[in-house]
Design an enzyme around this catalytic site. Structure first.
Site, PDB file in Angstrom:
ATOM      1  N   GLU A  12       0.834  -1.200   0.000  1.00  0.00           N
ATOM      2  CA  GLU A  12       0.000   0.000   0.000  1.00  0.00           C
ATOM      3  C   GLU A  12       0.870   1.251   0.000  1.00  0.00           C
ATOM      4  OE1 GLU A  12      -3.321   0.356  -0.456  1.00  0.00           O
ATOM      5  OE2 GLU A  12      -2.535   2.391  -0.620  1.00  0.00           O
ATOM      6  N   ALA A  31      10.426   2.471  -2.421  1.00  0.00           N
ATOM      7  CA  ALA A  31       9.679   3.737  -2.559  1.00  0.00           C
ATOM      8  C   ALA A  31       9.781   4.546  -1.261  1.00  0.00           C
ATOM      9  CB  ALA A  31       8.219   3.440  -2.899  1.00  0.00           C
ATOM     10  N   CYS A  71       6.303   4.416   9.273  1.00  0.00           N
ATOM     11  CA  CYS A  71       6.945   3.530   8.300  1.00  0.00           C
ATOM     12  C   CYS A  71       8.347   3.893   7.824  1.00  0.00           C
ATOM     13  CB  CYS A  71       6.030   3.363   7.098  1.00  0.00           C
ATOM     14  SG  CYS A  71       4.558   2.442   7.562  1.00  0.00           S
ATOM     15  N   GLN A  77      11.184   5.144   8.995  1.00  0.00           N
ATOM     16  CA  GLN A  77      12.345   4.625   9.729  1.00  0.00           C
ATOM     17  C   GLN A  77      12.324   3.090   9.776  1.00  0.00           C
ATOM     18  OE1 GLN A  77      14.102   6.460  13.272  1.00  0.00           O
ATOM     19  NE2 GLN A  77      13.431   4.650  14.365  1.00  0.00           N
ATOM     20  N   LYS A  78      11.147   2.556  10.092  1.00  0.00           N
ATOM     21  CA  LYS A  78      11.005   1.101  10.203  1.00  0.00           C
ATOM     22  C   LYS A  78      11.393   0.406   8.893  1.00  0.00           C
ATOM     23  CE  LYS A  78       6.661  -0.338  10.007  1.00  0.00           C
ATOM     24  NZ  LYS A  78       5.949  -1.363   9.295  1.00  0.00           N
ATOM     25  N   PHE A  83       2.679  13.479  13.682  1.00  0.00           N
ATOM     26  CA  PHE A  83       3.878  13.442  12.825  1.00  0.00           C
ATOM     27  C   PHE A  83       3.726  14.270  11.558  1.00  0.00           C
ATOM     28  CE2 PHE A  83       3.408  10.617   9.093  1.00  0.00           C
ATOM     29  CZ  PHE A  83       2.189  10.016   9.337  1.00  0.00           C
ATOM     30  N   LYS A  84       2.484  14.649  11.231  1.00  0.00           N
ATOM     31  CA  LYS A  84       2.215  15.586  10.130  1.00  0.00           C
ATOM     32  C   LYS A  84       0.806  16.115  10.336  1.00  0.00           C
ATOM     33  CE  LYS A  84       1.013  13.566   6.081  1.00  0.00           C
ATOM     34  NZ  LYS A  84       0.902  12.615   4.956  1.00  0.00           N
TER      35      LYS A  84
HETATM   36  N1  LIG Z   1       0.165   3.586   8.284  1.00  0.00           N
HETATM   37  C1  LIG Z   1       0.415   3.763   7.008  1.00  0.00           C
HETATM   38  O1  LIG Z   1       0.249   4.860   6.484  1.00  0.00           O
HETATM   39  C2  LIG Z   1       0.906   2.639   6.154  1.00  0.00           C
HETATM   40  C3  LIG Z   1       1.243   1.404   6.698  1.00  0.00           C
HETATM   41  N2  LIG Z   1       1.678   0.379   5.895  1.00  0.00           N
HETATM   42  C4  LIG Z   1       1.981  -0.946   6.451  1.00  0.00           C
HETATM   43  O2  LIG Z   1       0.740  -1.605   6.727  1.00  0.00           O
HETATM   44  C5  LIG Z   1       0.849  -2.440   7.884  1.00  0.00           C
HETATM   45  C6  LIG Z   1      -0.200  -2.047   8.902  1.00  0.00           C
HETATM   46  O3  LIG Z   1       0.026  -0.700   9.281  1.00  0.00           O
HETATM   47  P1  LIG Z   1      -1.070   0.130  10.059  1.00  0.00           P
HETATM   48  O4  LIG Z   1      -2.417  -0.108   9.482  1.00  0.00           O
HETATM   49  O5  LIG Z   1      -0.546   1.512  10.125  1.00  0.00           O
HETATM   50  O6  LIG Z   1      -0.984  -0.558  11.505  1.00  0.00           O
HETATM   51  P2  LIG Z   1      -2.028  -0.499  12.685  1.00  0.00           P
HETATM   52  O7  LIG Z   1      -1.312  -0.756  13.939  1.00  0.00           O
HETATM   53  O8  LIG Z   1      -2.850   0.759  12.581  1.00  0.00           O
HETATM   54  O9  LIG Z   1      -3.028  -1.723  12.382  1.00  0.00           O
HETATM   55  C7  LIG Z   1      -2.680  -3.066  12.465  1.00  0.00           C
HETATM   56  C8  LIG Z   1      -3.846  -3.813  13.103  1.00  0.00           C
HETATM   57  O10 LIG Z   1      -3.604  -5.229  13.012  1.00  0.00           O
HETATM   58  C9  LIG Z   1      -4.196  -5.852  14.157  1.00  0.00           C
HETATM   59  N3  LIG Z   1      -3.624  -7.196  14.310  1.00  0.00           N
HETATM   60  C10 LIG Z   1      -2.344  -7.539  14.586  1.00  0.00           C
HETATM   61  N4  LIG Z   1      -2.205  -8.880  14.578  1.00  0.00           N
HETATM   62  C11 LIG Z   1      -3.434  -9.398  14.280  1.00  0.00           C
HETATM   63  C12 LIG Z   1      -3.925 -10.731  14.123  1.00  0.00           C
HETATM   64  N5  LIG Z   1      -3.121 -11.785  14.224  1.00  0.00           N
HETATM   65  N6  LIG Z   1      -5.240 -10.886  13.832  1.00  0.00           N
HETATM   66  C13 LIG Z   1      -6.061  -9.818  13.710  1.00  0.00           C
HETATM   67  N7  LIG Z   1      -5.653  -8.529  13.832  1.00  0.00           N
HETATM   68  C14 LIG Z   1      -4.349  -8.325  14.125  1.00  0.00           C
HETATM   69  C15 LIG Z   1      -3.861  -4.901  15.290  1.00  0.00           C
HETATM   70  O11 LIG Z   1      -4.703  -5.067  16.412  1.00  0.00           O
HETATM   71  C16 LIG Z   1      -4.042  -3.526  14.598  1.00  0.00           C
HETATM   72  O12 LIG Z   1      -5.336  -2.990  14.811  1.00  0.00           O
HETATM   73  C17 LIG Z   1       2.291  -2.278   8.375  1.00  0.00           C
HETATM   74  O13 LIG Z   1       3.060  -3.312   7.830  1.00  0.00           O
HETATM   75  C18 LIG Z   1       2.731  -0.950   7.773  1.00  0.00           C
HETATM   76  O14 LIG Z   1       4.113  -0.932   7.549  1.00  0.00           O
HETATM   77  C19 LIG Z   1       1.762   0.536   4.551  1.00  0.00           C
HETATM   78  C20 LIG Z   1       1.419   1.723   3.946  1.00  0.00           C
HETATM   79  C21 LIG Z   1       0.951   2.864   4.699  1.00  0.00           C
HETATM   80  O1  LIG Z   2       4.392   3.183   4.018  1.00  0.00           O
HETATM   81  C1  LIG Z   2       3.856   4.106   4.573  1.00  0.00           C
HETATM   82  O2  LIG Z   2       3.501   4.118   5.760  1.00  0.00           O
HETATM   83  C2  LIG Z   2       3.603   5.404   3.853  1.00  0.00           C
HETATM   84  O3  LIG Z   2       4.668   6.307   4.277  1.00  0.00           O
HETATM   85  C3  LIG Z   2       4.560   7.624   3.768  1.00  0.00           C
HETATM   86  O4  LIG Z   2       3.339   8.225   4.160  1.00  0.00           O
HETATM   87  P1  LIG Z   2       3.149   8.903   5.605  1.00  0.00           P
HETATM   88  O5  LIG Z   2       4.228   8.460   6.515  1.00  0.00           O
HETATM   89  O6  LIG Z   2       1.742   8.647   5.998  1.00  0.00           O
HETATM   90  O7  LIG Z   2       3.274  10.484   5.350  1.00  0.00           O
HETATM   91  P2  LIG Z   2       4.254  11.376   4.460  1.00  0.00           P
HETATM   92  O8  LIG Z   2       3.446  12.432   3.835  1.00  0.00           O
HETATM   93  O9  LIG Z   2       5.111  10.577   3.590  1.00  0.00           O
HETATM   94  O10 LIG Z   2       5.166  12.097   5.566  1.00  0.00           O
HETATM   95  C4  LIG Z   2       6.121  11.383   6.311  1.00  0.00           C
HETATM   96  C5  LIG Z   2       6.933  12.349   7.153  1.00  0.00           C
HETATM   97  O11 LIG Z   2       7.801  13.129   6.337  1.00  0.00           O
HETATM   98  C6  LIG Z   2       7.626  14.502   6.619  1.00  0.00           C
HETATM   99  N1  LIG Z   2       7.870  15.290   5.385  1.00  0.00           N
HETATM  100  C7  LIG Z   2       7.205  15.003   4.252  1.00  0.00           C
HETATM  101  C8  LIG Z   2       7.449  15.703   3.090  1.00  0.00           C
HETATM  102  C9  LIG Z   2       8.400  16.722   3.083  1.00  0.00           C
HETATM  103  O12 LIG Z   2       8.675  17.392   2.064  1.00  0.00           O
HETATM  104  N2  LIG Z   2       9.073  16.992   4.233  1.00  0.00           N
HETATM  105  C10 LIG Z   2       8.838  16.288   5.390  1.00  0.00           C
HETATM  106  O13 LIG Z   2       9.481  16.554   6.423  1.00  0.00           O
HETATM  107  C11 LIG Z   2       6.207  14.610   7.118  1.00  0.00           C
HETATM  108  O14 LIG Z   2       6.005  15.780   7.872  1.00  0.00           O
HETATM  109  C12 LIG Z   2       6.103  13.342   7.937  1.00  0.00           C
HETATM  110  O15 LIG Z   2       6.648  13.524   9.217  1.00  0.00           O
HETATM  111  C13 LIG Z   2       4.571   7.565   2.229  1.00  0.00           C
HETATM  112  O16 LIG Z   2       4.388   8.892   1.718  1.00  0.00           O
HETATM  113  C14 LIG Z   2       3.459   6.650   1.712  1.00  0.00           C
HETATM  114  O17 LIG Z   2       3.547   6.544   0.297  1.00  0.00           O
HETATM  115  C15 LIG Z   2       3.614   5.267   2.341  1.00  0.00           C
HETATM  116  O18 LIG Z   2       2.559   4.421   1.943  1.00  0.00           O
END
Ligand SMILES: NC(=O)C1=CN([C@@H]2O[C@H](COP(=O)(O)OP(=O)(O)OC[C@H]3O[C@@H](n4cnc5c(N)ncnc54)[C@H](O)[C@@H]3O)[C@@H](O)[C@H]2O)C=CC1
Ligand SMILES: O=C(O)[C@H]1O[C@H](OP(=O)(O)OP(=O)(O)OC[C@H]2O[C@@H](n3ccc(=O)[nH]c3=O)[C@H](O)[C@@H]2O)[C@H](O)[C@@H](O)[C@@H]1O
Length: 480
Positions: A157, A219, A272, A274-275, A334-335
């Site tokens: 995603e 990415a 995400c 840093q991780k 964080f934003k």
């Molecule tokens: N937050 C973001 O903007 C983005 C996150 N990702 C990736 O997507 C994944 C999920 O991230 P988030 O949605 O942010 O995490 P989150 O912590 O908001 O949601 C994960 C959910 O999974 C549940 N969970 C964990 N183990 C489970 C199990 N065995 N059965 C049922 N539910 C379970 C947890 O209770 C939690 O509600 C991560 O790998 C992250 O790296 C990818 C793109 C964007």
């Molecule tokens: O894998 C993920 O979790 C997601 O991580 C980021 O999305 P997100 O972390 O939600 O937000 P961003 O808009 O990327 O901002 C990340 C951090 O960088 C900072 N940032 C962003 C842009 C910029 O020009 N300068 C800057 O300091 C933001 O303030 C924020 O703290 C990516 O943009 C998504 O494409 C990706 O799906």
């Protein structure tokens, strides 16, 4: 009717599935989670995450073809396509601690899918995972399958928080990786058919499994690298009298570079960047590529440097001590446009100031007092575990108060740190704020949102990342 089940009702699972339900009325979508409070919130008027436009999408489909449930097994059993969008935190113990992804939640989800399934299924990696995770998942599923066939797809995603709905409605691309076999191609086509309800075909990319997994890490690493590059420039701008905003603009005008993601800041945060880079570094090391690992590590090192540099600017400007001084913190998320505080730079800045014995008064329009206190006391990486496994009642930090108004936060303060670029901070009455502060009154803008000249005219001493320095700051050391 095609049935989809998504395991994990978080920032990704919730919005992604809500949009699939909205755009595909003939598909039934169930989002399941082990966290009861989270599912209750998804079924209430107060959704568990703040995301512009999300309420509206959920309201249109919840109870029709979108369901939120804790009955994980039932919905997995009934589904044709199972998305897995669970936490993939950084490991804190054992092999790869501090870098490698912890796949505990993924593995337990995979074992459960194998246990409860009674029909063939497509299992989709939605979480961000290390390259070759699909292979491990495949092994877990096939060794426990009782003759049921599973096809694994990688469908990372790319949404960003704060713009998730927009990003999902109109993605730059949807990426689907699958096995290059007839069964693999069939599974890829089935998932393509779902996205094809609203995404133009030329934006749906298909690759092999490993390319899809690695593209996601790449990415995020490229995006974070841009921020570290511009932040590194911001330090040089301050040293030379250049203005980072002008430099970014001039650099971004080159169509090969482009203007986006070039805003200097106090540092990037979010769950995400840093991780995922740590994970990438670990994969490089495991594959015997220490030089490549070292290259990507620098992106995180510069980010840490930028946060430290900011704290040192604050302390050195205020006569080298903030002990017992009131510092107003405007913004903790964080934003902007999210209440998410995972890895927010505000945590490191606040901890740095608390380390110098400051008193903090924090205001963020979307973050609760409880969350802030938890963030300031939680161990590194603990935040990335399901809620019920996190420490819930840690000790509170006494020197921190949280208020619900920027004017209250800044009253009698010696300095202000702007750490999130909330739009409402741009329109504050800074004359009123100045009149109610201790003098000299300082503003440290970690997001470059204030009008520096106007604030200086009012009487503030202003530091804005990467901008020509205030005369006050010129002779002060800014060691990181
Ligand atoms: N937050 C973001 O903007 C983005 C996150 N990702 C990736 O997507 C994944 C999920 O991230 P988030 O949605 O942010 O995490 P989150 O912590 O908001 O949601 C994960 C959910 O999974 C549940 N969970 C964990 N183990 C489970 C199990 N065995 N059965 C049922 N539910 C379970 C947890 O209770 C939690 O509600 C991560 O790998 C992250 O790296 C990818 C793109 C964007
Ligand atoms: O894998 C993920 O979790 C997601 O991580 C980021 O999305 P997100 O972390 O939600 O937000 P961003 O808009 O990327 O901002 C990340 C951090 O960088 C900072 N940032 C962003 C842009 C910029 O020009 N300068 C800057 O300091 C933001 O303030 C924020 O703290 C990516 O943009 C998504 O494409 C990706 O799906």
């Amino acid at each position: 009717m095609v049935k989809i089940c998504c395991i994990g009702a978080g920032y990704v699972g919730g919005p992604t599935m809500a949009v699939i339900a909205l755009k595909c009325p003939s598909i039934e979508v169930a989002v399941v989670d082990i966290s009861v409070p989270r599912i209750n919130a998804w079924n209430s008027d107060q959704l568990p995450i703040y995301e512009p436009g999300l309420d509206d999408v959920v309201k249109q489909c919840r109870g029709k073809n979108l369901f939120f449930s804790t009955d994980v097994e039932k919905h997995v059993r009934e589904a044709d396509i199972v998305f897995v969008s669970v936490n993939t935190p950084t490991k804190t113990q054992g092999l790869g601690a501090g870098k490698a992804a912890d796949l505990t939640y993924w593995e337990s989800a995979a074992r459960m899918i194998a246990d409860v399934s009674k029909s063939d299924k497509i299992v989709v990696e939605k979480s961000t995972v290390p390259v070759k995770t699909a292979e491990a998942i495949e092994k877990i599923l096939t060794h426990n399958s009782k003759g049921i066939k599973f096809q694994i797809l990688s469908n990372p995603e790319f949404l960003a928080e704060g713009t998730a709905i927009q990003d999902l409605f109109n993605p730059d691309r949807v990426l689907i990786g699958g096995r290059e076999t007839p069964e693999g191609s069939k599974a890829v086509q089935a998932l393509k058919d779902v996205y094809a309800y609203w995404v133009p075909e030329d934006r749906i990319l298909t690759t092999n499994l490993w390319s899809a997994e690695l593209s996601k890490l790449a990415a995020n690493a490229f995006l974070a690298q841009r921020i570290s590059s511009v932040n590194a420039m911001s330090a040089l701008c301050e040293a030379t009298g250049a203005d980072v905003t002008q430099v970014s603009y001039a650099v971004g005008k080159d169509t090969r570079i482009g203007p986006k993601f070039l805003n200097a800041s106090v540092g990037f945060g979010g769950s995400c960047f840093q991780k995922d880079i740590l994970n990438l570094v670990y994969i490089c090391e495991c594959n015997g590529l220490p030089e490549v690992a070292e290259y990507w590590k620098q992106v995180i090192k510069i980010n840490d440097y930028q946060k430290n540099r900011f704290v040192n600017r604050v302390v050195s400007s205020m006569f080298n001590t903030v002990s017992n001084k009131k510092i107003a913190i405007l913004g903790f998320a964080f934003k902007k446009d999210t209440g998410d505080t995972r890895e927010t730079p505000a945590i490191d800045v606040c901890k740095g100031l608390l380390g110098d014995k400051a008193r903090l008064s924090i205001f963020d329009p979307q973050v609760t007092v409880d969350q802030i206190q938890r963030d300031l006391t939680m161990k590194k990486f603990d935040w990335d575990h399901p809620l019920h496994l996190q420490p819930m009642s840690p000790t509170t930090v006494k020197q921190v108060t949280c208020v619900w108004d920027a004017y209250e936060a800044t009253k009698d303060a010696h300095g202000i740190c702007i750490l999130t670029e909330w739009d409402e901070f741009k329109n504050l009455d800074f004359k009123r704020i100045y009149d109610n502060m201790q003098k000299p009154a300082f503003v440290f803008d970690g997001r470059n949102i204030v009008n520096v000249d106007q604030l200086r005219e009012i009487g503030f001493i202003v530091y804005s990342i990467g901008k020509p320095l205030d005369a006050w700051l010129k002779d002060m050391p800014a060691v990181a």
